[in-house]
Design a protein around this motif. Structure first.
Motif, PDB file in Angstrom:
ATOM      1  N   PHE A  81     120.832 102.809  45.879  1.00 55.17           N
ATOM      2  CA  PHE A  81     121.469 104.024  45.092  1.00 55.17           C
ATOM      3  C   PHE A  81     122.627 103.350  45.772  1.00 55.17           C
ATOM      4  N   PHE A  82     122.832 103.031  47.331  1.00 59.15           N
ATOM      5  CA  PHE A  82     123.663 103.258  48.184  1.00 59.15           C
ATOM      6  C   PHE A  82     124.257 101.272  48.069  1.00 59.15           C
ATOM      7  N   PHE A  83     123.852 100.292  47.687  1.00 58.10           N
ATOM      8  CA  PHE A  83     124.070  98.841  47.130  1.00 58.10           C
ATOM      9  C   PHE A  83     124.457  99.335  45.375  1.00 58.10           C
ATOM     10  N   SER A  84     123.709  99.949  44.703  1.00 61.02           N
ATOM     11  CA  SER A  84     124.945  99.929  43.528  1.00 61.02           C
ATOM     12  C   SER A  84     126.029 100.657  43.673  1.00 61.02           C
ATOM     13  N   ARG A  85     126.787 101.052  44.425  1.00 58.61           N
ATOM     14  CA  ARG A  85     127.725 101.488  44.167  1.00 58.61           C
ATOM     15  C   ARG A  85     128.499 100.771  45.592  1.00 58.61           C
ATOM     16  N   ASN A  86     128.278 100.649  46.305  1.00 55.35           N
ATOM     17  CA  ASN A  86     128.924  99.584  47.038  1.00 55.35           C
ATOM     18  C   ASN A  86     129.350  98.428  46.242  1.00 55.35           C
ATOM     19  N   PHE A  87     128.214  97.830  45.226  1.00 54.61           N
ATOM     20  CA  PHE A  87     129.075  96.371  45.062  1.00 54.61           C
ATOM     21  C   PHE A  87     129.272  97.206  43.349  1.00 54.61           C
ATOM     22  N   ASN A  88     129.295  97.840  42.654  1.00 55.66           N
ATOM     23  CA  ASN A  88     129.609  98.125  41.132  1.00 55.66           C
ATOM     24  C   ASN A  88     131.124  98.693  41.208  1.00 55.66           C
ATOM     25  N   ILE A  89     130.909  99.278  42.071  1.00 52.77           N
ATOM     26  CA  ILE A  89     132.497 100.491  42.717  1.00 52.77           C
ATOM     27  C   ILE A  89     133.205 100.129  43.436  1.00 52.77           C
ATOM     28  N   ASP A  90     133.247 100.419  45.076  1.00 50.73           N
ATOM     29  CA  ASP A  90     133.279 100.014  45.919  1.00 50.73           C
ATOM     30  C   ASP A  90     134.208  98.682  46.079  1.00 50.73           C
ATOM     31  N   ILE A  91     133.116  97.312  45.918  1.00 48.14           N
ATOM     32  CA  ILE A  91     134.010  95.544  45.265  1.00 48.14           C
ATOM     33  C   ILE A  91     134.275  95.602  44.034  1.00 48.14           C
TER      34      ILE A  91
END
Length: 462
Positions: free
Chosen positions: A408-418
């Motif tokens: 869940f965290f890494f989905s946000r990290n890649f798809n939104i943050d980055i």
């Protein structure tokens, strides 16, 4: 306005005259053109590496650039991973570095893209590949465009599945990982300053720009000029902190305070962004680049601290609350409160209901970009039934189900943050404002080596 516009037919016929100022190297039936800078390689090596490995070799380049590689029967366009280099707008027949160039084409009638403009009114920008004009697209950062047999296709060289597969691959201890990160950061700065005898630096007074000037002084004792922007009569200004950093690390320091008259410069700012764009730091970036020009210092390279926060992940509190509410079955109450706010004008005013609704929606929709503009419901009401949106286009195809909080965290990290915040917002505005004033701007925290290293860090380290 500099840049280029060229027809696909001309390029395939080996007529490169429309590429204007793009640099070129050629050999063995291939021609490489590029706008921008390579930091860890040369154009000749890029061409040689392509012959050996194909387009995937572009992922090894550290730089801020747009490149075109043309052969006898096909061509590739590729933008650097974070989109710090020039943009690429394209139609079925033309390619250009600026959206406005299409308006000068004979037979082209500009027509607004309603969905793209509604997206801007919701999130403040138009995500790739959409643009404000129908029939014109823009290449996403880290995306490869191929023209072959008259057909255009695109491919993401950086995808979520590959990103997720590498997470937690790092086996270093926290101390070892910290040392490795510091070494990679210093090397990124070393690569960017090259042989320049004067280095510029944007200095906010925060950790990221402070980290840049501290690391810079460990490897470079030459001339450094720094620039800071504040707001007049702001009791929480960070200008004194920037001044302290400047004195500690020995830079010649310039600062400017925004006082309101800068709004008169909005027309040229909007012309530089191409698509409609609105973000709180846009005017700060504009004033920083203007200050750099007005100082007359002419630094060979200017370093910015942009994007570092997002690589480590943002909105951790909201992510944790969303996950807790989802797993406990309480999210149904969140959704009910969100639905209540859609139909009552009470929630449209600046009061406790508006604020609680704002935070509730942020937690509920944490796998999306921040909705600082109009909601989908408000946008659909404004359309008067002529156009309806069920979902913003950039959200289509994103993961909806997660096996663990880490996923869940890494989905946000890649798809939104980055992909969204860094690529479409932060580096977009910084790079476009630098281009407006002809400044060579670069971002050490965005280096290829640092990206690959941070991709492998486990959640606990981030």
């Amino acid at each position: 306005m500099s840049g280029f516009i060229v027809s696909a037919k001309a390029i395939l016929a080996q007529d490169f005259s429309g590429l204007g100022l793009m640099e070129q190297v050629s050999g063995q039936g291939l021609s490489l053109f590029f706008l921008g800078r390579f930091y860890n390689t040369t154009a000749t090596k890029v061409l040689d590496n392509y012959r050996k490995k194909g387009p995937d070799s572009f992922k090894e380049i550290d730089g801020d650039y747009l490149l075109l590689l043309a052969g006898e029967d096909k061509l590739h366009f590729y933008r650097d991973r974070h989109g710090a280099g020039s943009q690429l707008f394209y139609s079925s027949e033309f390619f250009s570095s600026h959206l406005i160039h299409f308006c000068g084409l004979e037979g082209f009638s500009p027509e607004p893209d309603t969905e793209a403009l509604f997206t801007f009114l919701g999130i403040g920008y138009i995500p790739s590949p959409m643009t404000a004009l129908k029939g014109v697209r823009k290449l996403s950062p880290g995306q490869l465009l191929t023209l072959q047999n008259g057909q255009i296709s695109t491919k993401e060289l950086y995808d979520y599945e590959s990103y997720l597969a590498k997470t937690a691959a790092c086996k270093l201890s926290p101390g070892e990982a910290t040392d490795a990160y510091e070494q990679l950061h210093r090397q990124a700065i070393r690569d960017r300053i090259g042989q320049n005898t004067k280095v510029g630096l944007l200095l906010s007074g925060g950790y990221d720009s402070g980290g840049n000037i501290a690391a810079l002084r460990e490897i470079y004792q030459g001339d450094v000029v720094s620039y800071s922007i504040g707001f007049k009569n702001n009791p929480w200004t960070e200008l004194p902190l920037a001044d302290l950093l400047s004195k500690k690390y020995g830079s010649r320091h310039y600062q400017y305070e925004i006082e309101g008259s800068e709004i008169l410069d909005l027309p040229q700012i909007l012309k530089a962004t191409g698509d409609p764009f609105n973000e709180g730091g846009l005017m700060v970036n504009y004033c920083a680049m203007r200050l750099l020009r007005d100082s007359g210092e002419q630094a060979g390279i200017v370093l910015g601290g942009d994007g570092n926060d997002q690589h480590f992940g943002t909105s951790g509190k909201e992510l944790a609350l969303h996950w807790k509410l989802r797993k406990s079955g309480l999210q149904v109450f969140q959704k009910a409160y969100a639905a209540l706010g859609k139909g009552l004008s009470l929630f449209d005013k600046d009061n406790v209901f508006f604020r609680t609704q704002f935070h509730n929606n942020k937690i509920l929709n944490i796998q999306q970009s921040d909705l600082f503009g109009f909601s989908l419901q408000q946008l659909n009401r404004m359309s008067a039934g002529d156009f309806r949106m069920k979902q913003f286009d950039y959200l289509k195809g994103l993961p909806q189900h997660f096996g663990s909080f880490e996923d869940f965290f890494f989905s946000r990290n890649f798809n939104i943050d980055i992909k969204q915040v860094i690529n479409e917002v932060i580096l977009f505005k910084s790079s476009r404002m630098a281009d407006l004033f002809g400044s060579a701007m670069s971002f050490p925290y965005m280096s290829t080596a640092l990206y690959d290293f941070l991709n492998e860090l486990p959640l606990a380290y981030k």
